[in-house]
Design a protein around this motif. Structure first.
Motif, PDB file in Angstrom:
ATOM      1  N   ALA A 613      25.508 -74.649   4.014  1.00  0.00           N
ATOM      2  CA  ALA A 613      25.273 -76.154   3.774  1.00  0.00           C
ATOM      3  C   ALA A 613      25.047 -76.446   2.016  1.00  0.00           C
ATOM      4  O   ALA A 613      24.958 -75.794   1.234  1.00  0.00           O
ATOM      5  N   LYS A 614      26.546 -76.968   2.179  1.00  0.00           N
ATOM      6  CA  LYS A 614      26.039 -77.544   0.153  1.00  0.00           C
ATOM      7  C   LYS A 614      25.634 -78.559  -0.193  1.00  0.00           C
ATOM      8  O   LYS A 614      26.351 -79.725   0.309  1.00  0.00           O
ATOM      9  N   ASN A 615      25.496 -78.747  -1.342  1.00  0.00           N
ATOM     10  CA  ASN A 615      25.316 -80.428  -2.016  1.00  0.00           C
ATOM     11  C   ASN A 615      26.695 -81.025  -2.309  1.00  0.00           C
ATOM     12  O   ASN A 615      27.844 -80.024  -2.104  1.00  0.00           O
ATOM     13  N   LYS A 616      26.954 -82.256  -3.224  1.00  0.00           N
ATOM     14  CA  LYS A 616      27.414 -83.143  -3.415  1.00  0.00           C
ATOM     15  C   LYS A 616      28.594 -81.959  -4.204  1.00  0.00           C
ATOM     16  O   LYS A 616      30.234 -82.229  -4.495  1.00  0.00           O
ATOM     17  N   TRP A 617      28.501 -81.305  -4.821  1.00  0.00           N
ATOM     18  CA  TRP A 617      29.169 -80.342  -5.947  1.00  0.00           C
ATOM     19  C   TRP A 617      29.676 -78.741  -5.230  1.00  0.00           C
ATOM     20  O   TRP A 617      30.583 -77.951  -6.451  1.00  0.00           O
ATOM     21  N   GLY A 618      29.168 -78.972  -4.319  1.00  0.00           N
ATOM     22  CA  GLY A 618      29.929 -77.720  -3.576  1.00  0.00           C
ATOM     23  C   GLY A 618      28.691 -75.955  -3.723  1.00  0.00           C
ATOM     24  O   GLY A 618      29.662 -75.024  -3.731  1.00  0.00           O
ATOM     25  N   ILE A 619      27.740 -76.688  -4.412  1.00  0.00           N
ATOM     26  CA  ILE A 619      26.795 -75.249  -4.759  1.00  0.00           C
ATOM     27  C   ILE A 619      26.172 -75.510  -3.138  1.00  0.00           C
ATOM     28  O   ILE A 619      25.303 -76.022  -2.345  1.00  0.00           O
ATOM     29  N   PRO A 620      26.198 -74.254  -2.477  1.00  0.00           N
ATOM     30  CA  PRO A 620      24.865 -73.453  -1.196  1.00  0.00           C
ATOM     31  C   PRO A 620      23.810 -74.046  -2.026  1.00  0.00           C
ATOM     32  O   PRO A 620      23.022 -74.743  -2.894  1.00  0.00           O
ATOM     33  N   ARG A 621      22.883 -74.893  -1.063  1.00  0.00           N
ATOM     34  CA  ARG A 621      21.655 -75.493  -0.805  1.00  0.00           C
ATOM     35  C   ARG A 621      20.363 -74.655  -0.710  1.00  0.00           C
ATOM     36  O   ARG A 621      20.831 -73.461  -0.052  1.00  0.00           O
ATOM     37  N   GLY A 622      19.012 -74.599  -1.677  1.00  0.00           N
ATOM     38  CA  GLY A 622      18.818 -73.234  -1.258  1.00  0.00           C
ATOM     39  C   GLY A 622      17.689 -74.013  -2.195  1.00  0.00           C
ATOM     40  O   GLY A 622      16.696 -74.910  -2.363  1.00  0.00           O
ATOM     41  N   TYR A 623      16.687 -72.715  -1.868  1.00  0.00           N
ATOM     42  CA  TYR A 623      14.836 -72.785  -3.015  1.00  0.00           C
ATOM     43  C   TYR A 623      15.016 -71.547  -3.296  1.00  0.00           C
ATOM     44  O   TYR A 623      15.388 -70.435  -2.828  1.00  0.00           O
ATOM     45  N   VAL A 624      14.614 -71.863  -4.198  1.00  0.00           N
ATOM     46  CA  VAL A 624      14.051 -70.328  -5.105  1.00  0.00           C
ATOM     47  C   VAL A 624      12.202 -70.234  -5.142  1.00  0.00           C
ATOM     48  O   VAL A 624      11.655 -71.230  -5.417  1.00  0.00           O
ATOM     49  N   VAL A 625      12.487 -69.145  -5.093  1.00  0.00           N
ATOM     50  CA  VAL A 625      10.769 -68.493  -5.696  1.00  0.00           C
ATOM     51  C   VAL A 625      10.704 -68.301  -6.796  1.00  0.00           C
ATOM     52  O   VAL A 625      10.965 -67.487  -7.862  1.00  0.00           O
ATOM     53  N   HIS A 626       9.961 -69.370  -7.667  1.00  0.00           N
ATOM     54  CA  HIS A 626       9.228 -69.300  -9.308  1.00  0.00           C
ATOM     55  C   HIS A 626       7.806 -68.509  -8.917  1.00  0.00           C
ATOM     56  O   HIS A 626       7.320 -68.817  -8.437  1.00  0.00           O
ATOM     57  N   PRO A 627       7.160 -67.151  -9.585  1.00  0.00           N
ATOM     58  CA  PRO A 627       6.210 -67.283  -9.903  1.00  0.00           C
ATOM     59  C   PRO A 627       5.678 -67.823 -11.381  1.00  0.00           C
ATOM     60  O   PRO A 627       5.877 -68.330 -12.108  1.00  0.00           O
ATOM     61  N   GLY A 628       4.315 -68.356 -10.606  1.00  0.00           N
ATOM     62  CA  GLY A 628       3.788 -68.967 -11.570  1.00  0.00           C
ATOM     63  C   GLY A 628       2.986 -67.891 -12.225  1.00  0.00           C
ATOM     64  O   GLY A 628       2.837 -67.059 -12.946  1.00  0.00           O
ATOM     65  N   TYR A 629       0.725 -68.321 -11.611  1.00  0.00           N
ATOM     66  CA  TYR A 629       0.125 -67.884 -12.671  1.00  0.00           C
ATOM     67  C   TYR A 629       0.271 -66.416 -12.287  1.00  0.00           C
ATOM     68  O   TYR A 629       0.384 -65.590 -11.208  1.00  0.00           O
ATOM     69  N   SER A 630       0.537 -65.102 -13.108  1.00  0.00           N
ATOM     70  CA  SER A 630       0.275 -63.861 -12.427  1.00  0.00           C
ATOM     71  C   SER A 630       0.117 -63.362 -11.799  1.00  0.00           C
ATOM     72  O   SER A 630      -0.480 -63.121 -10.078  1.00  0.00           O
ATOM     73  N   PRO A 631       1.915 -62.987 -12.148  1.00  0.00           N
ATOM     74  CA  PRO A 631       2.658 -62.621 -10.631  1.00  0.00           C
ATOM     75  C   PRO A 631       2.144 -61.170 -10.986  1.00  0.00           C
ATOM     76  O   PRO A 631       3.079 -59.577 -11.165  1.00  0.00           O
ATOM     77  N   VAL A 632       1.416 -60.582 -10.095  1.00  0.00           N
ATOM     78  CA  VAL A 632       1.397 -59.126 -10.125  1.00  0.00           C
ATOM     79  C   VAL A 632       1.489 -58.676  -8.097  1.00  0.00           C
ATOM     80  O   VAL A 632       1.409 -59.108  -7.830  1.00  0.00           O
ATOM     81  N   HIS A 633       1.659 -57.014  -8.445  1.00  0.00           N
ATOM     82  CA  HIS A 633       1.811 -55.911  -7.210  1.00  0.00           C
ATOM     83  C   HIS A 633       0.655 -55.361  -7.374  1.00  0.00           C
ATOM     84  O   HIS A 633       0.307 -55.034  -8.179  1.00  0.00           O
ATOM     85  N   ASN A 634       0.130 -54.333  -6.788  1.00  0.00           N
ATOM     86  CA  ASN A 634      -0.854 -53.805  -6.467  1.00  0.00           C
ATOM     87  C   ASN A 634      -0.654 -52.462  -7.529  1.00  0.00           C
ATOM     88  O   ASN A 634       0.447 -51.624  -8.054  1.00  0.00           O
ATOM     89  N   THR A 635      -1.640 -51.670  -7.837  1.00  0.00           N
ATOM     90  CA  THR A 635      -1.278 -51.209  -8.838  1.00  0.00           C
ATOM     91  C   THR A 635      -1.573 -50.008  -8.391  1.00  0.00           C
ATOM     92  O   THR A 635      -0.547 -48.563  -8.850  1.00  0.00           O
ATOM     93  N   VAL A 636      -2.113 -49.209  -7.559  1.00  0.00           N
ATOM     94  CA  VAL A 636      -2.425 -48.134  -7.158  1.00  0.00           C
ATOM     95  C   VAL A 636      -1.554 -47.663  -5.597  1.00  0.00           C
ATOM     96  O   VAL A 636      -1.643 -48.245  -5.133  1.00  0.00           O
ATOM     97  N   VAL A 637      -0.264 -46.666  -5.778  1.00  0.00           N
ATOM     98  CA  VAL A 637       0.208 -46.435  -4.758  1.00  0.00           C
ATOM     99  C   VAL A 637      -0.024 -45.180  -4.425  1.00  0.00           C
ATOM    100  O   VAL A 637       0.018 -44.191  -5.369  1.00  0.00           O
TER     101      VAL A 637
END
Length: 813
Positions: A613-637
């Motif tokens: 599914a592409k937009n008028k300019w021939g690029i695939p349509r999509g949604y991006v995940v942008h990190p907002g405040y404090s994009p963290v994951h667990n420290t202790v693994v």
């Protein structure tokens, strides 16, 4: 010209309104002066009109049934009665009367339909396509030779001769739910151990800490348990900790701990395994008492011990009897002068605003969820819902060093409380209720969810230009859907005019405090003489079931890297090469490669696209995940306390193929089963191809919480906030927020010193008298018994027990 007004450019470059005082302007000025004197008149005669009603208009949902709505009180009562029938063979006892060796219903709630069935109904919302409604019931089987817990699927609903039940196992990674992984329905069960040891400790705690527990209303100490209590379900053991029984006891820990075995259903077998005091470990309760009496116990030196507990209350300090300047006045508030601009359908719990539309869901484990999210009549997301909330602590004592909470166990939905009007939500917010079942009662909260529109006071787009129609701005309005859990978390879903969704979590409330001493340095910070805030991580996981232009989606990794290139047209003055960035785009094909962390320096992002599914300019349509405040994951693994039960927390985000057998990234029992969890997130990733498939994104937010003095008495939401954004990525052909007519376009004067001309597209400010703010009230929840009949209002202490459970245990005999 309709919609146009004149502005004048003053000599200093400031744009001001042309100084023409029309009769309307004079009348408005008079009205504003009159407002200041509490006398609302216009031109000394005509009264200013009242504002439009702030009652929302009715929304038109895409289908007349909310497929994800929680069970109503009546439905819960009917299922409970059906389960109690002798022909079910469950031999149930009511929670209020049950012992640990009885069979008790722990949970009854709606079970969501298969996605394929839901989509078929939404495509053609007629009764013949309506999926059957089912309930999930969780029963603690304490009255069988080998105690266990089971989930049952019950339906179809309403109850009829067609209703049946079966053992629900397909959503888990092990067939058995160990009894030791379950929770206590009431504090009464926990007290079976504490009521035995507390009187024996009275002499000790009075002498060492100046406090006692005797099971009386005026006890000066309360207890708490920590978790996890088990590794694989074969045992249940916990560290008992003690706090002063004052406001915010969590901040008033004393340095005294017992390790207790509370496995199984026979409290007579429960026992204290060790006692810790002042870094001394005693192998039994009796050996500690002996050391206390024979003088071999090394005692803490006398020190200030927060004798005045008022510092931990929420009452404002006196500030030497001075208020901040002008703080005696109420602050500004948001008013929709022309009426609310969002619509609701209360019965279906459906909301629409500026092209957005969504159904609301609610459950015991995680509370509020959003379903069938559409923008401009296209479904973007099928399900958006929190999954789990982890908090892992550190410290130089038995409590903090061994605590790793997974809040789904306690039920963030059942811990939801009513909003405080005017504080948690604006005065004109619209509220929706929520219903959840506990083993004791069905709880109804009339203000569990609030919806409101606000002006961010920051345009969503803005430019100063000099050519025709390039100077202007679009107002940055947003719609917020909010709920709050008493574990101290605000869940916000914020919708923007350009098709962006902001998912924001803010934390407040009291810290899990520890006992401060020099040996704790490096694990936190003192916040009072003997109280500390302990170092910990918060990681909260969300599920985002994308449907970008259909079900066939792919994961796109986009990165920027530095290259050095040589081109024949470069100037000799600068050399023959240039260092610059270049974009690399890669489709992730294998599920195992989709356990992801954000690129270093956030040089890139991950998105869901539909390659077909592409937009008028021939690029695939999509949604991006942008990190907002404090994009963290667990420290202790690798910690044994979070070995495999929170594998989702190791990453910033992950993408997997959507399956009805993988509805959640965790379960309420995962807290107690780190070695062999009911849901092991890593099992979702089994090498499947994920190109042009129905995909789910699992996205984390959180904070690395390094406590400080300003966390006393409460953590602040302005710094304890984390978020992510889901934003259009070539989904449209251009910025659709430009459609908004709450905008302005300016053009420069044709002659120097002349008037600016602007177009406000006919959207004028509304001038009216807003409705008065209703008197403050806080109603709280209503409880219904197993028969669906309203029970007497819960006493404050009963509410407190239900909310705090293991974190504050008032010992009773």
């Amino acid at each position: 010209m309709s919609g146009y007004q004149q502005l004048k450019q003053e000599p200093d470059g400031v744009l001001t309104a042309r100084r023409k005082f029309s009769p309307f302007r004079i009348a408005l000025s008079t009205a504003l002066v009159a407002f200041a004197s509490n006398d609302v008149v216009v031109d000394n005669a005509a009264p200013l009109q009242k504002c439009a009603s702030n009652a929302p208009l009715r929304a038109e949902p895409p289908a007349p049934v909310n497929l994800w709505a929680p069970l109503a009180v009546k439905e819960i009562a009917e299922v409970a009665e059906w389960l109690r029938a002798p022909e079910r063979g469950l031999n149930l006892t009511s929670a209020d009367d049950a012992t640990l060796s009885d069979n008790v219903v722990f949970l009854i709630e709606a079970y969501r339909p298969r996605k394929a069935d839901a989509l078929a109904y939404l495509a053609h919302p007629v009764d013949v396509n309506l999926p059957a409604r089912y309930a999930r019931a969780t029963v603690h089987h304490g009255g069988v030779p080998e105690p266990m817990i089971r989930d049952y699927l019950i339906g179809p609903l309403p109850i009829s001769e067609k209703t049946s039940m079966r053992h629900l196992t397909e959503i888990y990674h092990r067939d058995d739910i160990p009894y030791n992984a379950g929770g206590f329905i009431t504090q009464t069960k926990v007290n079976l151990l504490l009521g035995d040891i507390a009187p024996k400790l009275a002499e000790v705690t009075q002498e060492l800490f100046g406090g006692v527990v005797l099971g009386r209303p005026n006890d000066t100490l309360v207890a708490g348990f920590n978790a996890p209590m088990s590794f694989d379900g074969s045992f249940r053991r916990t560290w008992i900790n003690w706090r002063r029984n004052v406001p915010a006891p969590w901040l008033h820990a004393i340095a005294f701990w017992q390790y207790a075995d509370i496995s199984g259903t026979d409290p007579s077998q429960w026992k204290i395994l060790k006692v810790v005091y002042n870094h001394q470990v005693y192998p039994s309760f009796e050996s500690f008492i002996e050391a206390f009496h024979n003088g071999t116990l090394k005692r803490y030196p006398k020190r200030p011990d927060n004798a005045d507990p008022s510092w931990s209350s929420r009452k404002p300090p006196t500030m030497q009897n001075k208020q901040r300047d002008l703080d005696h006045l109420p602050g500004p508030r948001s008013v929709s002068f022309a009426g609310l601009r969002f619509r609701v359908e209360r019965k279906l719990q459906y909301i629409s605003w500026m092209g957005w539309g969504m159904y609301l869901g609610f459950d015991r484990d995680m509370g509020l969820s959003l379903w069938d999210l559409r923008f401009r009549d296209e479904r973007i997301i099928y399900e958006l819902a929190p999954q789990e909330a982890m908090a892992q602590y550190a410290g130089n004592d038995p409590m903090q060093a061994t605590t790793a909470w997974l809040d789904r166990f306690f039920g963030m939905g059942s811990a939801t409380r009513d909003m405080i009007p005017g504080y948690d939500c604006p005065d004109e917010a619209v509220y929706f209720p929520a219903t959840t079942f506990t083993g004791q009662a069905t709880l109804y909260r009339p203000r569990a969810i609030c919806i409101f529109e606000t002006d961010t006071h920051r345009p969503i787009t803005r430019h100063t230009g000099y050519e025709k129609d390039e100077f202007g701005a679009v107002k940055g309005y947003v719609l917020t859907v909010r709920s709050i859990s008493t574990v101290g978390k605000y869940f916000d879903y914020i919708f923007h005019l350009d098709g962006t969704i902001e998912v924001r979590l803010s934390a407040s409330g009291y810290l899990q405090g520890g006992f401060w001493e020099p040996e704790q340095d490096g694990y936190g910070a003192p916040i009072q003489a003997t109280s500390m805030g302990s170092l910990h991580d918060h990681v909260i996981n969300y599920k985002v079931d994308f449907d970008i232009a259909g079900l066939e989606n792919s994961v796109l990794s986009t990165r920027t890297d530095v290259e050095e290139v040589e081109q024949p047209w470069f100037e000799d003055d600068w050399g023959s090469t240039v260092r610059q960035q270049k974009i690399t785009r890669t489709v992730i094909e294998n599920e195992n490669d989709a356990l992801l962390k954000y690129p270093p320096n956030l040089q890139g992002h991950f998105s869901v696209i539909n390659q077909d599914a592409k937009n008028k300019w021939g690029i695939p349509r999509g949604y991006v995940v942008h990190p907002g405040y404090s994009p963290v994951h667990n420290t202790v693994v690798g910690s044994k306390r979070l070995l495999n039960n929170a594998n989702w927390a190791r990453y910033n985000l992950a993408f997997s193929k959507r399956k009805d057998t993988e509805p959640t990234s965790s379960s309420m029992w995962n807290l107690q089963l780190s070695g062999k969890p009911m849901v092991d997130f890593h099992n979702f990733f089994d090498g499947e191809n994920i190109t042009q498939a129905d995909l789910v994104a699992w996205i984390n937010v959180g904070t690395h919480h390094l406590p400080q003095a300003e966390d006393s008495p409460n953590t602040r939401t302005n710094v304890a906030t984390s978020s992510f954004f889901l934003a259009p990525l070539n989904y449209f052909d251009a910025d659709v927020s430009m459609e908004s007519t709450n905008a302005i376009v300016l053009n420069h004067p044709s002659e120097p010193g002349g008037s600016f001309v602007f177009d406000d597209f006919g959207v004028k400010p509304a001038h009216c008298v807003p409705a008065p703010v209703p008197p403050f009230e806080y109603v709280g929840l209503t409880a219904y018994g197993p028969d669906g009949v309203e029970t007497p209002a819960w006493e404050t202490e009963e509410l407190r027990k239900a909310a705090e459970l293991y974190h504050r245990i008032k010992v009773e005999f």
